[in-house]
Write a protein that holds these residues in place. Structure first.
Motif, PDB file in Angstrom:
ATOM      1  N   GLU A  31       0.815  -1.206   0.000  1.00  0.00           N
ATOM      2  CA  GLU A  31       0.000   0.000   0.000  1.00  0.00           C
ATOM      3  C   GLU A  31       0.853   1.263   0.000  1.00  0.00           C
ATOM      4  OE1 GLU A  31      -2.577  -0.324   3.347  1.00  0.00           O
ATOM      5  OE2 GLU A  31      -3.687  -2.000   2.501  1.00  0.00           O
ATOM      6  N   GLY A  48      -2.210   2.153 -14.758  1.00  0.00           N
ATOM      7  CA  GLY A  48      -3.550   1.773 -14.323  1.00  0.00           C
ATOM      8  C   GLY A  48      -3.975   2.619 -13.133  1.00  0.00           C
ATOM      9  N   ASP A  49      -4.553   1.974 -12.128  1.00  0.00           N
ATOM     10  CA  ASP A  49      -5.048   2.702 -10.963  1.00  0.00           C
ATOM     11  C   ASP A  49      -4.036   2.713  -9.814  1.00  0.00           C
ATOM     12  OD1 ASP A  49      -7.019   4.202  -9.630  1.00  0.00           O
ATOM     13  OD2 ASP A  49      -7.671   2.414  -8.529  1.00  0.00           O
ATOM     14  N   LYS A  50      -2.816   2.312 -10.058  1.00  0.00           N
ATOM     15  CA  LYS A  50      -1.802   2.269  -8.998  1.00  0.00           C
ATOM     16  C   LYS A  50      -1.264   3.660  -8.709  1.00  0.00           C
ATOM     17  CE  LYS A  50      -0.205  -2.358  -9.976  1.00  0.00           C
ATOM     18  NZ  LYS A  50       0.908  -3.192 -10.381  1.00  0.00           N
ATOM     19  N   ARG A  51      -0.860   3.872  -7.450  1.00  0.00           N
ATOM     20  CA  ARG A  51      -0.232   5.125  -7.050  1.00  0.00           C
ATOM     21  C   ARG A  51       1.224   5.103  -7.522  1.00  0.00           C
ATOM     22  NH1 ARG A  51       0.389   5.639  -1.083  1.00  0.00           N
ATOM     23  NH2 ARG A  51       2.557   5.274  -1.494  1.00  0.00           N
ATOM     24  N   ARG A 106      -2.222   9.415  -8.746  1.00  0.00           N
ATOM     25  CA  ARG A 106      -2.773   8.404  -9.652  1.00  0.00           C
ATOM     26  C   ARG A 106      -3.134   9.040 -10.989  1.00  0.00           C
ATOM     27  NH1 ARG A 106      -3.850   4.044  -6.379  1.00  0.00           N
ATOM     28  NH2 ARG A 106      -4.232   4.507  -4.201  1.00  0.00           N
ATOM     29  N   LEU A 107      -2.991   8.250 -12.041  1.00  0.00           N
ATOM     30  CA  LEU A 107      -3.373   8.693 -13.380  1.00  0.00           C
ATOM     31  C   LEU A 107      -4.860   8.438 -13.566  1.00  0.00           C
ATOM     32  CD1 LEU A 107      -2.283   9.800 -16.072  1.00  0.00           C
ATOM     33  CD2 LEU A 107      -1.999   7.441 -16.808  1.00  0.00           C
ATOM     34  N   GLY A 108      -5.597   9.492 -13.902  1.00  0.00           N
ATOM     35  CA  GLY A 108      -7.031   9.361 -14.111  1.00  0.00           C
ATOM     36  C   GLY A 108      -7.357   8.740 -15.457  1.00  0.00           C
ATOM     37  N   ALA A 109      -8.589   8.322 -15.631  1.00  0.00           N
ATOM     38  CA  ALA A 109      -9.030   7.707 -16.879  1.00  0.00           C
ATOM     39  C   ALA A 109      -8.953   8.695 -18.040  1.00  0.00           C
ATOM     40  CB  ALA A 109     -10.462   7.192 -16.729  1.00  0.00           C
ATOM     41  N   ASP A 110      -9.046  10.002 -17.733  1.00  0.00           N
ATOM     42  CA  ASP A 110      -8.985  11.028 -18.772  1.00  0.00           C
ATOM     43  C   ASP A 110      -7.547  11.408 -19.148  1.00  0.00           C
ATOM     44  OD1 ASP A 110      -8.350  12.228 -16.391  1.00  0.00           O
ATOM     45  OD2 ASP A 110      -9.746  13.910 -16.606  1.00  0.00           O
TER      46      ASP A 110
END
Length: 155
Positions: A31, A48-51, A106-110
């Motif tokens: 984490e 992806g959704d990883k920090r 985090r990288l957003g979907a946009d």
């Protein structure tokens, strides 16, 4: 129950406890781990959704305060690719355009990177090793001390 069986059960119980402790420790570490990416890495292999942490230089003219008065939007680059960053946290005093910066989030979907932490270069002689390596890979690295990497200047 014989002594041999009791000893076996105690050994199995100890191994189960050790396994549980190891699993909990590894989960806690997972984490808190954030891998470094350059803007080019984010474009070629999104996490992806990883920090993750992203480092580069703040592009000139890209820093904009959003209408809510709290959020800030800016772009960082490694000169090959750029990434738009948005944060609702206060920016460090040393943050400015053309300055080296390291952001974590985090990288957003946009495709917009949402930063939970922004770190600016703290003096003219220091740069995180990951940022210096990414700039070297892009050919834009300019060491401040001849013959000595910037991230080793304090040694």
């Amino acid at each position: 129950m014989t002594r041999k069986k009791r000893r076996l059960y105690m050994l199995l119980l100890a191994l189960a406890g050790l396994g549980t402790a190891t699993a909990l420790t590894l989960t806690a570490f997972e984490e808190n781990v954030a891998f470094f990416f350059s803007p080019s890495d984010l474009v070629t292999k999104p996490p992806g959704d990883k920090r993750v942490r992203v480092g580069g230089l703040v592009e000139g003219g890209s820093v904009v305060k959003v209408d809510d008065g709290v959020s800030t939007r800016f772009t960082i680059t490694d000169t090959a690719h750029s990434v738009t960053i948005t944060t609702d946290r206060p920016l460090p005093d040393l943050f400015r355009e053309g300055q080296g910066v390291l952001v974590e989030g985090r990288l957003g979907a946009d495709g917009v990177f949402v930063a939970s932490e922004v770190l600016a270069k703290h003096d003219e002689k220091y740069m995180p090793k990951e940022v210096a390596d990414a700039l070297k890979a892009s050919g834009q690295f300019k060491p401040e001390l001849p013959g000595k990497p910037v991230y080793e200047a304090g040694k």
